[in-house]
Scaffold this motif. Structure first.
Motif, short mmCIF file in Angstrom:
data_model
loop_
_atom_site.label_atom_id
_atom_site.label_comp_id
_atom_site.label_asym_id
_atom_site.label_seq_id
_atom_site.Cartn_x
_atom_site.Cartn_y
_atom_site.Cartn_z
N GLY A 152 1.02 -1.41 -0.15
CA GLY A 152 0.32 -0.14 0.32
C GLY A 152 0.93 1.25 0.00
N THR A 153 2.29 0.97 0.44
CA THR A 153 2.88 2.19 0.44
C THR A 153 3.50 2.71 -1.54
OG1 THR A 153 5.30 1.33 0.59
CG2 THR A 153 3.67 1.56 2.73
N ILE A 154 3.66 1.77 -2.17
CA ILE A 154 4.33 2.03 -3.50
C ILE A 154 3.27 3.04 -3.64
CG2 ILE A 154 4.80 0.93 -5.37
CD1 ILE A 154 5.71 -1.61 -4.19
N PHE A 155 1.76 2.63 -4.47
CA PHE A 155 1.03 3.38 -5.24
C PHE A 155 1.32 5.15 -4.84
CE2 PHE A 155 -3.19 6.02 -6.22
CZ PHE A 155 -3.11 5.75 -7.74
N PRO A 156 0.82 5.30 -3.60
CA PRO A 156 1.09 6.40 -3.65
C PRO A 156 2.45 7.53 -3.16
CG PRO A 156 0.33 5.66 -1.33
CD PRO A 156 0.33 4.31 -2.25
N ASN A 157 3.17 6.77 -3.18
CA ASN A 157 4.77 7.02 -3.33
C ASN A 157 5.13 6.92 -4.63
OD1 ASN A 157 6.65 7.63 -0.40
ND2 ASN A 157 5.34 5.72 -0.35
N GLY A 158 4.22 6.64 -5.61
CA GLY A 158 4.67 6.81 -7.16
C GLY A 158 4.27 7.79 -7.44
N VAL A 159 3.24 8.06 -7.57
CA VAL A 159 2.01 9.03 -7.92
C VAL A 159 2.79 10.52 -7.51
CG1 VAL A 159 -0.29 7.44 -8.76
CG2 VAL A 159 -0.03 8.97 -6.37
N PHE A 160 3.20 10.02 -6.26
CA PHE A 160 3.57 11.55 -5.49
C PHE A 160 4.00 11.89 -7.28
CE2 PHE A 160 6.73 13.63 -2.98
CZ PHE A 160 6.33 14.40 -2.61
N ALA A 161 6.17 10.83 -6.80
CA ALA A 161 6.89 10.94 -7.49
C ALA A 161 6.48 11.30 -8.67
CB ALA A 161 7.51 9.57 -7.21
N LEU A 162 5.75 10.33 -9.44
CA LEU A 162 5.12 11.11 -10.95
C LEU A 162 4.03 12.29 -10.95
CD1 LEU A 162 4.64 9.78 -12.92
CD2 LEU A 162 1.83 9.12 -12.69
N LEU A 163 4.09 13.35 -10.12
CA LEU A 163 3.30 14.74 -10.21
C LEU A 163 4.89 15.36 -10.01
CD1 LEU A 163 1.41 17.07 -9.56
CD2 LEU A 163 1.90 16.43 -6.91
N THR A 164 6.12 15.21 -9.14
CA THR A 164 7.32 15.46 -9.68
C THR A 164 7.90 16.23 -10.24
OG1 THR A 164 7.33 14.98 -6.83
CG2 THR A 164 9.09 16.35 -8.14
N VAL A 165 8.08 14.81 -11.51
CA VAL A 165 7.91 14.30 -12.60
C VAL A 165 7.42 15.10 -13.50
CG1 VAL A 165 8.64 12.78 -14.69
CG2 VAL A 165 8.98 12.07 -12.44
N GLU A 166 6.02 14.98 -13.43
CA GLU A 166 5.36 16.44 -13.94
C GLU A 166 5.37 17.98 -14.33
OE1 GLU A 166 2.83 16.38 -17.96
OE2 GLU A 166 3.73 14.26 -16.50
N LEU A 167 5.53 18.19 -12.57
CA LEU A 167 5.90 20.04 -12.95
C LEU A 167 7.38 20.03 -12.65
CD1 LEU A 167 4.71 20.22 -8.85
CD2 LEU A 167 3.96 20.97 -10.67
N GLY A 168 8.33 18.79 -13.19
CA GLY A 168 9.18 19.30 -14.13
C GLY A 168 9.22 19.84 -15.32
N GLU A 169 8.87 19.05 -15.33
CA GLU A 169 8.23 18.86 -17.22
C GLU A 169 7.93 20.10 -17.36
OE1 GLU A 169 9.59 16.14 -19.58
OE2 GLU A 169 10.67 15.51 -17.74
N VAL A 170 6.28 20.11 -16.68
CA VAL A 170 6.44 22.07 -17.34
C VAL A 170 6.56 23.28 -17.20
CG1 VAL A 170 3.91 22.89 -16.51
CG2 VAL A 170 3.57 20.16 -16.71
N LEU A 171 6.90 22.89 -15.91
CA LEU A 171 7.85 24.26 -15.56
C LEU A 171 9.66 24.28 -15.43
CD1 LEU A 171 6.95 23.98 -11.86
CD2 LEU A 171 6.35 25.75 -13.68
N GLU A 172 10.31 23.00 -16.25
CA GLU A 172 11.55 22.93 -17.68
C GLU A 172 11.82 23.37 -15.89
OE1 GLU A 172 11.60 25.54 -20.70
OE2 GLU A 172 9.85 24.20 -21.46
N SER A 173 12.41 22.77 -15.01
CA SER A 173 12.62 22.54 -13.79
C SER A 173 14.22 21.88 -13.56
CB SER A 173 11.55 22.96 -11.99
OG SER A 173 12.67 22.72 -10.98
N PRO A 174 15.03 22.08 -13.91
CA PRO A 174 15.83 21.36 -13.35
C PRO A 174 16.22 20.44 -12.05
CG PRO A 174 17.39 22.73 -14.87
CD PRO A 174 15.71 23.46 -14.09
#
Length: 351
Positions: free
Chosen positions: A309-331
């Motif tokens: 049960g810890t994998i999915f919520p941590n996974g989507v949090f990481a996914l949001l981080t990745v997507e924010l990096g793409e949208v903001l073009e933030s290294p």
């Protein structure tokens, strides 16, 4: 010490909905691999995406078959399960696991030109089915909790979120499908509109439950050992909600809006909302780690299915981080997303 080997029938009898979190967790890792910033388009990413997809498909078929067999062989267990205040909540894991399969299959279709347009529309049809199951699960389980369960504040846990997160997960899948259906404006705009509605419904219910959960922690302290890992579930609606905001905002231009509404303004609002949800999730990650740490100091936590049960919520949090990096073009966010993703893959490998 001798142990008695359980029969197949006994194993099926005790097979619960919580096993569907295995599909959710594997799907979250597959989604991270397919959208990982570094190495996009490489052969390694392609192989890993296909590997996790077929692994997840195997888990989904096997676990779904075992679930069907349980209630076919023991039909009286259905009512007993619905009246159980914890087991019944895991029904929401089924449509969420199915949605992760659609996400990865869509990534394979779009990135590697697998099967063409017919397969895309088949995935779109499966998404409508998943939306129906998600909505029925969310509303139905809230009604079941109201009428069949006995609750008190000190017994409340983050597991209450499982039925309503299904709507948020379905909304993010709809956003990804709307992007792929850009060649068909009617389908794309309809999918985006439905996805936004699902997101608003799911996120509003989730935020209400999170508020009550915070009160429960302040009044009664950390959860018991048996459900302590459910503290990470809070990251699910926040991370998936932010990701859905960003994905669906990119498609808002395909919806015919009246003159007072500007797609650019809506996209900016969604970006701010996603950033807010990411910030809130970061705080809850710290709270969850502190809660688990306080329990670990007192007693040992046994290895159970709850770890999944810890994998999915941590996974989507990481996914949001990745997507924010793409949208903001933030290294910085690119590297943070890589760190969170790498940590999740380490946890997955440990299982």
């Amino acid at each position: 010490m001798s142990t008695t080997r359980k029969t197949f029938k006994t194993c099926i009898r005790h097979f619960t909905w919580s096993w569907h979190t295995v599909v959710m967790g594997t799907g979250a890792v597959a989604g991270l691999v397919s959208r990982f910033h570094f190495g996009q388009g490489s052969e390694a990413i392609k192989i890993l995406t296909l590997l996790f997809f077929f692994l997840n498909l195997f888990f989904f078929v096997a676990i779904t078959a075992a679930t069907i067999a349980r209630y076919y062989m023991f039909p009286k267990l259905w009512q007993a399960m619905l009246q159980h205040p914890t087991q019944s909540l895991f029904i929401g894991a089924f449509p969420m696991g199915a949605a992760t399969l659609i996400n990865t299959a869509l990534a394979i279709n779009q990135n590697y030109d697998f099967s063409g347009t017919k397969f895309l529309y088949a995935l779109w049809a499966f998404w409508w089915l998943d939306c129906s199951v998600s909505l029925f699960t969310a509303v139905g389980m809230i009604f079941v909790m109201m009428t069949k369960h006995q609750h008190s504040l000190n017994q409340m846990s983050a597991l209450w979120l499982l039925p309503v997160v299904t709507l948020i997960v379905a909304s993010s899948t709809g956003g990804l499908l709307a992007t792929a259906l850009a060649h068909h404006p009617t389908c794309a705009s309809l999918t985006t509109a439905v996805s936004f509605n699902l997101l608003i419904m799911g996120l509003s219910l989730a935020l209400m439950i999170i508020t009550v959960y915070l009160m429960r922690l302040v009044v009664h302290g950390p959860l018991d050992t048996s459900v302590i890992f459910s503290s990470f579930i809070i990251l699910g609606p926040l991370g998936q909600g932010g990701f859905s905001m960003l994905i669906n905002a990119q498609n808002i231009g395909r919806i015919p809006l009246p003159p007072p509404f500007s797609p650019a303004v809506i996209q900016t609002v969604c970006l701010c909302a996603a950033w807010t949800l990411w910030s809130i999730a970061l705080v809850w990650l710290c709270i969850a780690l502190c809660s688990v740490g306080s329990v670990v100091r007192e007693q040992r936590i046994p290895f159970t299915i709850a770890y999944w049960g810890t994998i999915f919520p941590n996974g989507v949090f990481a996914l949001l981080t990745v997507e924010l990096g793409e949208v903001l073009e933030s290294p910085t966010l690119h590297y943070l997303g890589a760190i969170f993703s790498g940590e999740l893959r380490f946890i997955f490998g440990a299982f």
